[in-house]
Structure formats: structure tokens, C-alpha cells
Design an enzyme around this catalytic site. Structure first.
Site, PDB file in Angstrom:
ATOM      1  N   HIS A 105      11.226 -10.076  -3.303  1.00 62.30           N
ATOM      2  CA  HIS A 105       9.841  -9.729  -3.623  1.00 62.30           C
ATOM      3  C   HIS A 105       9.020 -10.955  -4.005  1.00 62.30           C
ATOM      4  CE1 HIS A 105      10.706  -5.448  -3.546  1.00 62.30           C
ATOM      5  NE2 HIS A 105      11.690  -5.612  -4.391  1.00 62.30           N
ATOM      6  N   HIS A 134       3.127 -15.210  -7.273  1.00 55.24           N
ATOM      7  CA  HIS A 134       2.541 -14.205  -6.387  1.00 55.24           C
ATOM      8  C   HIS A 134       1.537 -14.924  -5.496  1.00 55.24           C
ATOM      9  CE1 HIS A 134       4.164 -10.835  -8.822  1.00 55.24           C
ATOM     10  NE2 HIS A 134       4.004 -11.703  -9.822  1.00 55.24           N
ATOM     11  N   GLU A 144      -2.750 -12.058  -8.536  1.00 54.65           N
ATOM     12  CA  GLU A 144      -2.730 -10.667  -8.985  1.00 54.65           C
ATOM     13  C   GLU A 144      -3.981 -10.361  -9.809  1.00 54.65           C
ATOM     14  OE1 GLU A 144       1.231  -8.673  -8.640  1.00 54.65           O
ATOM     15  OE2 GLU A 144       1.387  -9.774 -10.527  1.00 54.65           O
ATOM     16  N   HIS A 157       3.416 -16.907 -13.109  1.00 54.16           N
ATOM     17  CA  HIS A 157       3.708 -16.176 -14.336  1.00 54.16           C
ATOM     18  C   HIS A 157       4.915 -16.812 -15.018  1.00 54.16           C
ATOM     19  CE1 HIS A 157       1.764 -12.283 -12.554  1.00 54.16           C
ATOM     20  NE2 HIS A 157       0.870 -13.157 -12.977  1.00 54.16           N
TER      21      HIS A 157
END
Length: 322
Positions: A105, A134, A144, A157
Site C-alpha cells: 500500500h 503517500h 492526503e 508521515h
């Protein structure tokens, strides 16, 4: 007469059967094109059945909570909080050799529990556990969180847990057990050499579950200089992937990290579990549901300075003879 009644009964029965069967067929079709696993919107297809972001509550009911992340930060609606003082970063300069993994992911790096962060309005000190990213599609919009609707190319993050916890699962049972520091990326004309250990390692983890040793790196080299980290936003939210646990104190820094287009595109060469390109790995922004977003004093100071400089420049321009 009886024959006529029988025909009516049959027609009525057929009509009702159709009403019963059609929803069942649609439900079966949905079952075939969905699964218990979760995925990003860019992954969903009947070839890869999974629950996209709008169906994450099927993977975990927490994902339909009232304090979900990410969010769009509307700067004019943020509230200045004097408690949001500069952070204290301890052992962020510490060099470590971690393992970088394509977890199917995202890209994730485990961090030795030596680097800690405190201050900044946090209730206690938190120790770093891991960081992940991301991104969009070949350098396109991919963060995000968004600021006034603007989506950056990528978002970092750095996940921390309260210093006295020994694992993230336990920390997530505390409403303020996890603190995530979020950083945005911007496109630059030059490559960011500090990111070479990360970018070079991506070639070795293109496939899902691939992992490799990371060349020596520090958290400090991956983020802006400490003096540029006084401007930030704060709110209470959740993890941005299932189980979407609402136990996160979010901090989002204004100062972006520069990466070249080539460096940004390198992340899109990774693969999901199904072998497709790992792109657009972000959850859509979630409703604020009455939550207040706070801003640090630094954000106001910087804004005021910019406004002051613009005012001075305008005044000087007006004072110049024609």
C-alpha cells in the site's frame, strides 16, 4: 373465471419475483466485485476485488467515525493556539540503518525508538516508530491532507507513540496515544541529495512485500531544518488507512520538502499486490464534523511578515517618481 384469476396470480407472482430477484442479482454482482480487503481508488477493479475508500467501513467500522483523517485545512478558519510552541526534537540527527519495505500500500521504514519529539503543545514526549509516504501518479497530486483545497505531490508521515508504550497497538488504545508529524513535498528543479538513500532503495522493492536495507539515514535529513518547523497546524484525527483508529494527534507543517520530478516519479514505479503501478496512494479528505483546527503562532508571524514586506514594497513602488 378461475382461469382468468390464475393468470392474474401468475402475473402478480412473476412481478414480485422480479422485484426480489433483481436486488439479489445486483448484490451478487457487488459481492463478486468486492472483497474484505481494502484498497485505494486507483486499485479497484473486478480483476482486483477490494473495498475502495468509500467502502472502508466494510473492512473496519472505525472508518466511518466522526474524527477521521485526512482533512482539508481551511486556513482562514484555523484558530491560533499559543500553546503550539516550537517542538523539541531529540536524536532526530541519529544515523540509523533501517529496512525499507513495499508493504503493498505504501513504502514504510521502521525507526529505532531513539528519536523523540516533545513540546509543540503535545501532552507528553513521543518516540518515533516508523515513517511512510503517500503520493500521486508520476508527480501529480498525491498528498492526503490538503491546504485550502491544494493537494501537494506527496506527503510524509512520521509516526510516533507516547514514550511509555512499547508497541503501536497498545498506543492506539489511548485517544492521544499516537502523534503523527506530516510534511508536504513540492516539485523542485534540482534533486534533493538527502533523499538519495530512499530513492535508490526503491529500485529494489518494486514488488509488494519487497524489502531491503536502507543506507545510513537520519530523520533530520528527511525534513526541513528545525528553525523552519515553527509554522504548523494541529487537530485530532485518525489513522488514514484501516483500521482508521481515532487516536492520533496530527501536526502538519507548512514548510514543504523539495524533490525533483524524477524523484517524485520514482515512487510510481512501485507495484501494488496485483502488479499494477502503485499510484494515487491517498485517502480522500474526510468531513471535519465540527472539529477545530489550530495553528501555531509561527504561522501567523510568517504570514504577517510576508504581508508587511508586501506592504513596504507597495509603498516604495508608490513613492517612486513616474
Amino acid at each position: 373465471m378461475r382461469s382468468h384469476w390464475n393468470k392474474q396470480s401468475l402475473c402478480f407472482l412473476a412481478s414480485n419475483m422480479q422485484q426480489l430477484i433483481l436486488p439479489a442479482l445486483l448484490a451478487s454482482c457487488w459481492t463478486l466485485c468486492s472483497g474484505a480487503d481494502w484498497c485505494y481508488q486507483s486499485q479497484f477493479s473486478c480483476d482486483h476485488p477490494c473495498n475502495g475508500p468509500e467502502k472502508w467501513n466494510h473492512a473496519n467500522s472505525n472508518c466511518e467515525g466522526k474524527q477521521q483523517s485526512p482533512i482539508n485545512i481551511v486556513t482562514r478558519k484555523t484558530l491560533k493556539d499559543e500553546r503550539l510552541t516550537p517542538f523539541k526534537f531529540d536524536n532526530y540527527q541519529q544515523i540509523f540503518r533501517g529496512t525499507i519495505k513495499n508493504n503493498g500500500h505504501s513504502v514504510q521504514v521502521g525507526v529505532p525508538h531513539l528519536s523523540t519529539v516533545s513540546g509543540g503543545g503535545l501532552p507528553t514526549s513521543y518516540k518515533a516508530v516508523q515513517f511512510h509516504l503517500h503520493w500521486g501518479n508520476n508527480g501529480g497530486p498525491g498528498s492526503e491532507h490538503t491546504i485550502d483545497g491544494e493537494q501537494y505531490p506527496m506527503e510524509l508521515h512520521i509516526v510516533h507513540m507516547k514514550h511509555h508504550y512499547i508497541d503501536l497497538t497498545t498506543a492506539l488504545s489511548d485517544p492521544e496515544g499516537v502523534a503523527v508529524l506530516g510534511f508536504f513535498y513540492e516539485k523542485s528543479n534540482r534533486a534533493n541529495r538527502k533523499y538519495e538513500p530512499i530513492i535508490n532503495a526503491l529500485r529494489s522493492i518494486k514488488n509488494a512485500n519487497g524489502n531491503t536495507s536502507l543506507l545510513p539515514v537520519s530523520l533530520a535529513q528527511l525534513i526541513p531544518a528545525e528553525q523552519n518547523l515553527t509554522s504548523y497546524y494541529r487537530y485530532k484525527g485518525s489513522l488514514t488507512t484501516p483500521g482508521c483508529t481515532e487516536a492520533v494527534v496530527w501536526t502538519l507543517f507548512e514548510s514543504p520538502i523539495p524533490l525533483s520530478m524524477e524523484q517524485l516519479r520514482a515512487f510510481s514505479e512501485l507495484k501494488f499486490h496485483d502488479g499494477n503501478s502503485m499510484v494515487e496512494t491517498f485517502r480522500p479528505v474526510q468531513p471535519l464534523n465540527g472539529r477545530q483546527v489550530f495553528r501555531s503562532g509561527g504561522a501567523v508571524i510568517l504570514a504577517s511578515s510576508a504581508l508587511l514586506m508586501a506592504t513596504i514594497a507597495t509603498a516604495l513602488g508608490l513613492s517612486q517618481p513616474n
